[in-house]
Scaffold this motif. Sequence first.
Motif, PDB file in Angstrom:
ATOM      1  N   UNK B  24       0.869  -1.176   0.000  1.00  0.00           N
ATOM      2  CA  UNK B  24       0.000   0.000   0.000  1.00  0.00           C
ATOM      3  C   UNK B  24       0.907   1.228   0.000  1.00  0.00           C
ATOM      4  N   UNK B  25       0.927   1.994  -1.071  1.00  0.00           N
ATOM      5  CA  UNK B  25       1.837   3.154  -1.125  1.00  0.00           C
ATOM      6  C   UNK B  25       1.325   4.289  -0.241  1.00  0.00           C
ATOM      7  N   UNK B  26       2.162   5.245  -0.041  1.00  0.00           N
ATOM      8  CA  UNK B  26       1.774   6.452   0.686  1.00  0.00           C
ATOM      9  C   UNK B  26       0.674   7.151  -0.117  1.00  0.00           C
ATOM     10  N   UNK B  27      -0.362   7.563   0.576  1.00  0.00           N
ATOM     11  CA  UNK B  27      -1.491   8.196  -0.081  1.00  0.00           C
ATOM     12  C   UNK B  27      -1.043   9.415  -0.883  1.00  0.00           C
ATOM     13  N   UNK B  28      -1.465   9.460  -2.140  1.00  0.00           N
ATOM     14  CA  UNK B  28      -1.106  10.582  -2.993  1.00  0.00           C
ATOM     15  C   UNK B  28       0.130  10.348  -3.833  1.00  0.00           C
ATOM     16  N   UNK B  29       0.878   9.304  -3.515  1.00  0.00           N
ATOM     17  CA  UNK B  29       2.057   9.002  -4.326  1.00  0.00           C
ATOM     18  C   UNK B  29       1.628   8.338  -5.632  1.00  0.00           C
ATOM     19  N   UNK B  30       2.284   8.733  -6.709  1.00  0.00           N
ATOM     20  CA  UNK B  30       1.855   8.277  -8.022  1.00  0.00           C
ATOM     21  C   UNK B  30       2.660   7.102  -8.560  1.00  0.00           C
ATOM     22  N   UNK B  31       3.756   6.759  -7.912  1.00  0.00           N
ATOM     23  CA  UNK B  31       4.592   5.677  -8.430  1.00  0.00           C
ATOM     24  C   UNK B  31       4.837   4.630  -7.360  1.00  0.00           C
ATOM     25  N   UNK B  32       4.873   3.376  -7.789  1.00  0.00           N
ATOM     26  CA  UNK B  32       5.194   2.253  -6.909  1.00  0.00           C
ATOM     27  C   UNK B  32       6.299   1.428  -7.559  1.00  0.00           C
ATOM     28  N   UNK B  33       7.317   1.142  -6.766  1.00  0.00           N
ATOM     29  CA  UNK B  33       8.461   0.365  -7.231  1.00  0.00           C
ATOM     30  C   UNK B  33       8.569  -0.910  -6.409  1.00  0.00           C
ATOM     31  N   UNK B  34       8.979  -1.984  -7.053  1.00  0.00           N
ATOM     32  CA  UNK B  34       9.265  -3.249  -6.370  1.00  0.00           C
ATOM     33  C   UNK B  34      10.744  -3.596  -6.565  1.00  0.00           C
ATOM     34  N   UNK B  35      11.389  -3.971  -5.437  1.00  0.00           N
ATOM     35  CA  UNK B  35      12.772  -4.422  -5.449  1.00  0.00           C
ATOM     36  C   UNK B  35      12.857  -5.734  -4.680  1.00  0.00           C
ATOM     37  N   UNK B  36      13.891  -6.491  -5.005  1.00  0.00           N
ATOM     38  CA  UNK B  36      14.175  -7.730  -4.263  1.00  0.00           C
ATOM     39  C   UNK B  36      15.573  -7.578  -3.670  1.00  0.00           C
ATOM     40  N   UNK B  37      15.710  -7.956  -2.409  1.00  0.00           N
ATOM     41  CA  UNK B  37      16.989  -7.796  -1.734  1.00  0.00           C
ATOM     42  C   UNK B  37      17.477  -9.126  -1.201  1.00  0.00           C
ATOM     43  N   UNK B  38      18.689  -9.501  -1.587  1.00  0.00           N
ATOM     44  CA  UNK B  38      19.354 -10.672  -1.053  1.00  0.00           C
ATOM     45  C   UNK B  38      20.782 -10.284  -0.694  1.00  0.00           C
ATOM     46  N   UNK B  39      21.398 -11.125   0.119  1.00  0.00           N
ATOM     47  CA  UNK B  39      22.788 -10.864   0.508  1.00  0.00           C
ATOM     48  C   UNK B  39      23.681 -10.907  -0.726  1.00  0.00           C
ATOM     49  N   UNK B  40      23.420 -11.878  -1.578  1.00  0.00           N
ATOM     50  CA  UNK B  40      24.320 -12.110  -2.725  1.00  0.00           C
ATOM     51  C   UNK B  40      24.111 -11.059  -3.814  1.00  0.00           C
ATOM     52  N   UNK B  41      22.871 -10.782  -4.163  1.00  0.00           N
ATOM     53  CA  UNK B  41      22.571  -9.900  -5.309  1.00  0.00           C
ATOM     54  C   UNK B  41      22.350  -8.444  -4.932  1.00  0.00           C
ATOM     55  N   UNK B  42      22.191  -8.189  -3.633  1.00  0.00           N
ATOM     56  CA  UNK B  42      21.926  -6.813  -3.233  1.00  0.00           C
ATOM     57  C   UNK B  42      20.502  -6.420  -3.577  1.00  0.00           C
TER      58      UNK B  42
END
Lengths: 112, 114
Positions: B24-42
């Motif tokens: 759930x993004x911050x109300x009023x924000x127009x963009x949503x990004x998804x990232x994946x974080x691992x020790x190996x790949x950052x």
Amino acid sequence: GEQVEQRPPHLSVREGDSAVITCTYTDPNSYYFFWYKQEPGASLQLLMKVFSSTEINEGQGFTVLLNKKDKRLSLNLTAAHPGDSAAYFCAVTSSNTDKVVFGTGTRLQVSP
Amino acid sequence: NAGVIQTPRHKVTGKGQEATLWCEPISGHSAVFWYRQTIVQGLEFLTYFRNQAPIDDSGMPKERFSAQMPNQSHSTLKIQSTQPQDSAVYLCASSSDRVENTLYFGAGTRLSVL
């Protein structure tokens, strides 16, 4: 596309020492630059943002330097303390795209 | 302002099962990004939406990952037939300004595939 290299991947310093983290980027259109801090078990928090018109920015206990000629961004913690122990990430965005590209991160350990 | 909200905080699935992660993004924000974080790949970029429209999914593994943003208040990341290598922390971030694009991150969902 943009590639961001961050060095060093790990950094250990003693309390009171300085710590320098550097990022280099490839896209000459890169326009906005960010540093994020991630404490253990927590998410990323914005530390500072730097724009194209700014070369030096100072915060509480740290300085951010931007050298657009060399495509280099650095974070300098002037007198590190144990509370600075965290992972630090630089991020770069281009004027041509919304996409934000992150560096690979630096895990900083500050010992008393 | 509650910030970016991600649910669940932790998810454990068996190999081959499906996992759906919510943001759930911050109300009023127009963009949503998804990232994946691992020790190996950052931090790996996966995909992002601007005004609910998918803009760039170049980081998404093509076969089993999909993301949607059916309305301005939430986005989902679905992983079908999860594999152990999908284990990671999945981070969602939102942004209000297209030019400056400061990202505000959620706490993340830790996915463990057994």
